[in-house]
Design a protein around this motif. Sequence first.
Motif, mmCIF file in Angstrom:
data_model
loop_
_atom_site.group_PDB
_atom_site.id
_atom_site.type_symbol
_atom_site.label_atom_id
_atom_site.label_comp_id
_atom_site.label_asym_id
_atom_site.label_seq_id
_atom_site.Cartn_x
_atom_site.Cartn_y
_atom_site.Cartn_z
ATOM 1 N N ARG A 445 31.652 36.156 50.952
ATOM 2 C CA ARG A 445 30.747 35.989 49.806
ATOM 3 C C ARG A 445 30.673 37.285 49.006
ATOM 4 O O ARG A 445 30.671 37.267 47.763
ATOM 5 N N HIS A 446 30.628 38.420 49.713
ATOM 6 C CA HIS A 446 30.628 39.717 49.043
ATOM 7 C C HIS A 446 31.904 39.903 48.210
ATOM 8 O O HIS A 446 31.840 40.360 47.062
ATOM 9 N N CYS A 447 33.059 39.523 48.793
ATOM 10 C CA CYS A 447 34.327 39.653 48.064
ATOM 11 C C CYS A 447 34.333 38.789 46.812
ATOM 12 O O CYS A 447 34.809 39.224 45.745
ATOM 13 N N ASN A 448 33.816 37.575 46.908
ATOM 14 C CA ASN A 448 33.744 36.706 45.725
ATOM 15 C C ASN A 448 32.837 37.309 44.657
ATOM 16 O O ASN A 448 33.131 37.239 43.456
ATOM 17 N N ASN A 449 31.735 37.906 45.078
ATOM 18 C CA ASN A 449 30.818 38.532 44.124
ATOM 19 C C ASN A 449 31.465 39.726 43.435
ATOM 20 O O ASN A 449 31.285 39.946 42.228
ATOM 21 N N GLN A 452 33.838 38.505 40.843
ATOM 22 C CA GLN A 452 33.131 38.008 39.663
ATOM 23 C C GLN A 452 32.690 39.157 38.767
ATOM 24 O O GLN A 452 32.791 39.082 37.538
ATOM 25 N N ARG A 453 32.215 40.246 39.386
ATOM 26 C CA ARG A 453 31.793 41.406 38.583
ATOM 27 C C ARG A 453 32.987 42.020 37.854
ATOM 28 O O ARG A 453 32.870 42.444 36.703
ATOM 29 N N THR A 471 41.437 38.460 41.129
ATOM 30 C CA THR A 471 40.069 38.126 40.750
ATOM 31 C C THR A 471 39.863 36.628 40.524
ATOM 32 O O THR A 471 38.733 36.142 40.596
ATOM 33 N N LYS A 474 39.386 32.352 44.428
ATOM 34 C CA LYS A 474 38.051 32.225 45.007
ATOM 35 C C LYS A 474 38.147 31.859 46.475
ATOM 36 O O LYS A 474 38.753 30.856 46.842
#
Length: 477
Positions: A445-449, A452-453, A471, A474
């Motif tokens: 979840r951290h990697c996906n966030n 996204q940033r 990037t 997902k």
Amino acid sequence: MPEKYDDHALDGEKNAVDVQLGEFIDPAREKKLLAKLDLALVPIIMLTYLACFLDRSNIGNVKVAGMPEDIGASAEQFSTAVSLMYLTYVLCETPWAVLLKKFTPKYTIGGLCVVWSLTTIFSGFVTSVGGLYAARLVLGACEGGLFPGLNLYLTMIYKREEMAKRVAYLFVCTALAGAFGGLLAYGILQMDGVAGMAGWRWVYIIEGIFSVGVAVVVFVFLPNDPNNAYFLNDDDKRLMQIRARQRAAYMGSEDFSWAEVKIALTDPKVVLSGLIQFCQDILLYGFSTFLPSIIKSLGYDSLQAQYLTIPVYIFGGLAFLAVAWFSDRTSIRGPLVAFANIFGIIGYILIICPTPNGVKFFGTFLCAVAVYNGPGLNMSWLNVNVAPQYRRATAIGFQQTIGNTAGIVAGQIYRKSPYVLGNAFSLGALGMAQILIACKWLYLRHCNNVKQRIADGAEDTRRVQTGDAATDFKYHL
């Protein structure tokens, strides 16, 4: 416009469009193609893994049929024989996964099947502990390449959102091998004394001959290139080529790269996945090998212990099919592994605690839910989250290498009836798996966030930015 990795962008009608090339696949036509692929290839793949697991786990069936006593093996020596197979098994997994492309799937998988089949047949003639040790070492060296090889073969055919159900078919075979093995052993053991040989020897010989037949099926019917398989017509082959381009970001380059191997071996999600697999495989190998002995310890005789395993294995397999189907439909991975483990925790508690034997037997059904869902779903969770091909091949091989060292442990913890140590150790492994699953889920979840940033304009300072680190890839949670 670059090709998108987001699996949700590939659902429904959107799944019919290659966003890079603008090529259209009619969803109804693609559904028919998938049905044809499943009908032609999945039975071969399942049959091969069924034969593999049958030849691996039948040592549990022959144990309760008197094999240790006949060859003069003590309880400790028999446990060592169980563990030894996994020594060569784990050492050979990653090399075979990487070499699959070079030697081609048909000859790699078929060749391994021939050697382990002959080894199984020869196991029926062992007369000493040393002979059993040698047979188990050869068996492990051959079988170690099968699961990573079959899993990679599936990635040559199916998309990310189609994988969990197909990987589920492989793990269902472990349940079928248990059920079929128990039924087959029950029948074959009636041959005790035929040609002057003990029934357990006939178990090895007949099951080994069955596996030789499976090897012939692989050589004849498994296509090296699924995109141009013999059972596809010209329209099917055109659709397969489009699907291959749609999977290009997931598959990546077919050129070998040591850099991709290094990335996989240092990837936190791969390491966490391997540790989860180790915990889950404690259950898988302990349960599948020693279930007849566990049931016998509840007060049943040897033959009853064989056929009472059948409903347990079937229930576990059906539970896995249901959960894997839901996982593919929703792209939910980690939480479903944790959910299935809850059943196993309850099951092992019922077996360990001073409950009636009927309750303990019911506990084995609950354990079966975790036994098959845990390693199977964790495998597909990694599979859909690693790209490109050689990074994935290394990741799968590494995960299975770490996970399958559990087989060495399982042989040592299940030694003496009523197997309190083995069951308690399995319960503890489930507890540890729950913690690791939470850690991996939070990391992904951290990697996906972070991705996204970066997509929103933040600077990308990550060491790895290609493949699944892109990037627009997902991660499934």
